[in-house]
Design a protein around this motif. Structure first.
Motif, PDB file in Angstrom:
ATOM      1  N   PHE A 189      35.304  37.852  39.266  1.00 10.82           N
ATOM      2  CA  PHE A 189      35.389  39.305  39.366  1.00 10.82           C
ATOM      3  C   PHE A 189      36.034  39.716  40.693  1.00 10.82           C
ATOM      4  O   PHE A 189      36.871  40.628  40.737  1.00 10.82           O
ATOM      5  CB  PHE A 189      33.997  39.913  39.237  1.00 10.82           C
ATOM      6  CG  PHE A 189      33.959  41.410  39.412  1.00 10.82           C
ATOM      7  CD1 PHE A 189      34.645  42.231  38.549  1.00 10.82           C
ATOM      8  CD2 PHE A 189      33.235  41.984  40.454  1.00 10.82           C
ATOM      9  CE1 PHE A 189      34.623  43.614  38.703  1.00 10.82           C
ATOM     10  CE2 PHE A 189      33.199  43.357  40.623  1.00 10.82           C
ATOM     11  CZ  PHE A 189      33.897  44.171  39.748  1.00 10.82           C
ATOM     12  N   SER A 190      35.658  39.036  41.784  1.00  8.04           N
ATOM     13  CA  SER A 190      36.231  39.353  43.095  1.00  8.04           C
ATOM     14  C   SER A 190      37.736  39.137  43.110  1.00  8.04           C
ATOM     15  O   SER A 190      38.490  39.941  43.672  1.00  8.04           O
ATOM     16  CB  SER A 190      35.571  38.491  44.179  1.00  8.04           C
ATOM     17  OG  SER A 190      34.190  38.792  44.293  1.00  8.04           O
ATOM     18  N   LYS A 211      39.468  41.841  40.866  1.00  2.00           N
ATOM     19  CA  LYS A 211      39.561  43.148  41.523  1.00  2.00           C
ATOM     20  C   LYS A 211      40.772  43.245  42.436  1.00  2.00           C
ATOM     21  O   LYS A 211      41.224  44.351  42.762  1.00  2.00           O
ATOM     22  CB  LYS A 211      38.293  43.426  42.339  1.00  2.00           C
ATOM     23  CG  LYS A 211      37.092  43.811  41.510  1.00  2.00           C
ATOM     24  CD  LYS A 211      35.994  44.421  42.366  1.00  2.00           C
ATOM     25  CE  LYS A 211      35.537  43.456  43.451  1.00  2.00           C
ATOM     26  NZ  LYS A 211      34.440  44.040  44.261  1.00  2.00           N
ATOM     27  N   ASP A 221      43.605  42.383  41.575  1.00  3.68           N
ATOM     28  CA  ASP A 221      44.738  42.472  40.642  1.00  3.68           C
ATOM     29  C   ASP A 221      45.457  41.135  40.481  1.00  3.68           C
ATOM     30  O   ASP A 221      46.668  41.092  40.236  1.00  3.68           O
ATOM     31  CB  ASP A 221      45.736  43.551  41.079  1.00  3.68           C
ATOM     32  CG  ASP A 221      45.162  44.950  40.919  1.00  3.68           C
ATOM     33  OD1 ASP A 221      44.161  45.094  40.192  1.00  3.68           O
ATOM     34  OD2 ASP A 221      45.706  45.888  41.534  1.00  3.68           O
ATOM     35  N   TRP A 241      39.658  45.646  30.981  1.00  2.00           N
ATOM     36  CA  TRP A 241      40.396  44.697  31.810  1.00  2.00           C
ATOM     37  C   TRP A 241      41.706  44.273  31.147  1.00  2.00           C
ATOM     38  O   TRP A 241      42.701  44.001  31.827  1.00  2.00           O
ATOM     39  CB  TRP A 241      39.524  43.484  32.126  1.00  2.00           C
ATOM     40  CG  TRP A 241      38.575  43.770  33.253  1.00  2.00           C
ATOM     41  CD1 TRP A 241      37.257  44.110  33.158  1.00  2.00           C
ATOM     42  CD2 TRP A 241      38.882  43.752  34.653  1.00  2.00           C
ATOM     43  NE1 TRP A 241      36.723  44.311  34.408  1.00  2.00           N
ATOM     44  CE2 TRP A 241      37.693  44.092  35.341  1.00  2.00           C
ATOM     45  CE3 TRP A 241      40.030  43.470  35.381  1.00  2.00           C
ATOM     46  CZ2 TRP A 241      37.639  44.159  36.735  1.00  2.00           C
ATOM     47  CZ3 TRP A 241      39.976  43.548  36.774  1.00  2.00           C
ATOM     48  CH2 TRP A 241      38.794  43.885  37.423  1.00  2.00           C
ATOM     49  N   ARG A 247      44.027  46.903  32.067  1.00  4.25           N
ATOM     50  CA  ARG A 247      44.409  46.774  33.473  1.00  4.25           C
ATOM     51  C   ARG A 247      45.482  45.698  33.644  1.00  4.25           C
ATOM     52  O   ARG A 247      46.439  45.882  34.397  1.00  4.25           O
ATOM     53  CB  ARG A 247      43.179  46.430  34.312  1.00  4.25           C
ATOM     54  CG  ARG A 247      43.444  46.323  35.813  1.00  4.25           C
ATOM     55  CD  ARG A 247      42.147  46.384  36.579  1.00  4.25           C
ATOM     56  NE  ARG A 247      42.317  46.172  37.995  1.00  4.25           N
ATOM     57  CZ  ARG A 247      41.361  46.373  38.895  1.00  4.25           C
ATOM     58  NH1 ARG A 247      40.165  46.805  38.504  1.00  4.25           N
ATOM     59  NH2 ARG A 247      41.564  46.156  40.181  1.00  4.25           N
TER      60      ARG A 247
END
Length: 338
Positions: A206-207, A210, A212, A236, A239
């Motif tokens: 997840f880190s 985030k 991108d 996601w 994204r």
């Protein structure tokens, strides 16, 4: 760090769009010789990431022959990966040396790690040059440098390699976060509480997501789907598309058309949006990879196009134009970040 990465990525997007327009805008196709070495490199790199390898090599070779060390490295790797004949092998060596002598770190790294056609002494020299160049680069991107130092020492000093990886993770370098998560996924590391390993893995991916970082986003989507969190996975996926991930055009098109996993049935069918994504995929993807996927995309595109009313076709074209104006689509691989 995340803000800097985002700014850099958006700058690259606009650069790609500008140079792509320069080469192909208004239906005019520019020969590499009509461009600067920087422009030819940008276009060649993008074409390669869209599986238009043969055309990409023309631009990369021109750029390399005009002193662009990054183009020389990428052209050398194209020859090495996609052509197995002796002539291509010798040409790849020529351009690897050209890139390394132009201070390209990736070429230096390849020469000292992989070039068994060099003498041991020559490989050691390239290893030292790579290390020295890497240290000098540290003040601009310490997270990346710590990660590369971790890899540099992986075979000769495990403790030092681990130290540099921890430093890179502390600076939120996405590849370091991914590497640590991948390691835990393989069973390394000690965890004592039930579910602790899975929680730490998820947080690491997840880190990185985030930031991108497209490979991390794709991995995080897999974890979300495995845990049944399809609504969040869908966000996601969107994204990833907005970041230019070319395969997300296909997957979201199938989702919006209702031809994907039933777990995405909560997404309302939108054939106008699906057609726009399919059109963009067809327009941007070459025919040298993902052949089976491209055939499925073309089949679905024909099916939707035959059934979409004119009003929806117009709406679809507007979606397509807006995305095309703001996003350059590509397939991320390890050579994208050179």
């Amino acid at each position: 760090m995340a803000v800097l990465i985002s700014i850099k990525r958006h700058w690259y997007v606009h650069l790609f769009i500008f140079f792509s327009y320069l080469a192909y805008g208004n239906g005019v196709s520019y020969e590499p010789s009509q461009l600067s070495s920087d422009q030819a490199f940008v276009i060649g790199k993008l074409m390669r990431s869209q599986f238009k390898n043969r055309e990409a090599q023309r631009y990369l070779k021109y750029s390399a022959d005009n002193g662009h060390s990054y183009a020389a490295y990428l052209y050398a790797m194209e020859l090495l990966i996609n052509h197995k004949d002796d002539r291509s092998m010798y040409k790849s060596r020529e351009y690897l040396l050209k890139a390394a002598n132009g201070d390209n770190r990736d070429a230096m790294k390849h020469l000292y790690q992989e070039a068994n056609w060099l003498t041991d002494n020559e490989r050691n020299i390239w290893g030292k040059r790579y290390y020295n160049t890497l240290i000098m680069f540290g003040k601009w991107n310490p997270g990346k440098v710590f990660y590369e130092l971790s890899e540099f020492h992986a075979d000769d000093d495990e403790e030092l390699s681990r130290y540099y990886l921890v430093k890179s993770i502390a600076l939120s370098y996405p590849r370091a976060l991914m590497k640590q998560a991948d390691s835990y996924m393989k069973g390394y590391g000690s965890f004592y509480l039930p579910g602790e390993r899975e929680t730490v893995i998820r947080k690491l991916y997840f880190s990185a997501a985030k930031l991108d970082y497209i490979p991390a986003i794709k991995k995080y989507i897999q974890l979300l789907e495995k845990n049944g969190q399809f609504n969040l996975a869908f966000e996601w996926r969107q994204r990833a598309l907005n970041l230019g991930d070319i395969t997300s055009l296909a997957s979201l098109a199938f989702i919006y058309s209702g031809n994907f996993n039933q777990n995405y049935s909560f997404v309302e069918v939108n054939n106008a949006k699906a057609k726009a994504y399919l059109q963009l995929y067809i327009d941007n993807v070459g025919n040298e990879k993902f052949i089976a996927l491209t055939e499925k995309v073309e089949g679905l595109y024909a099916h939707i196009l035959d059934r979409l009313p004119q009003e929806q076709l117009t709406y679809s074209s507007l979606i397509e134009s807006e995305l095309e104006k703001n996003i350059e689509f590509y397939n991320y691989d390890l050579y994208w970040d050179i």
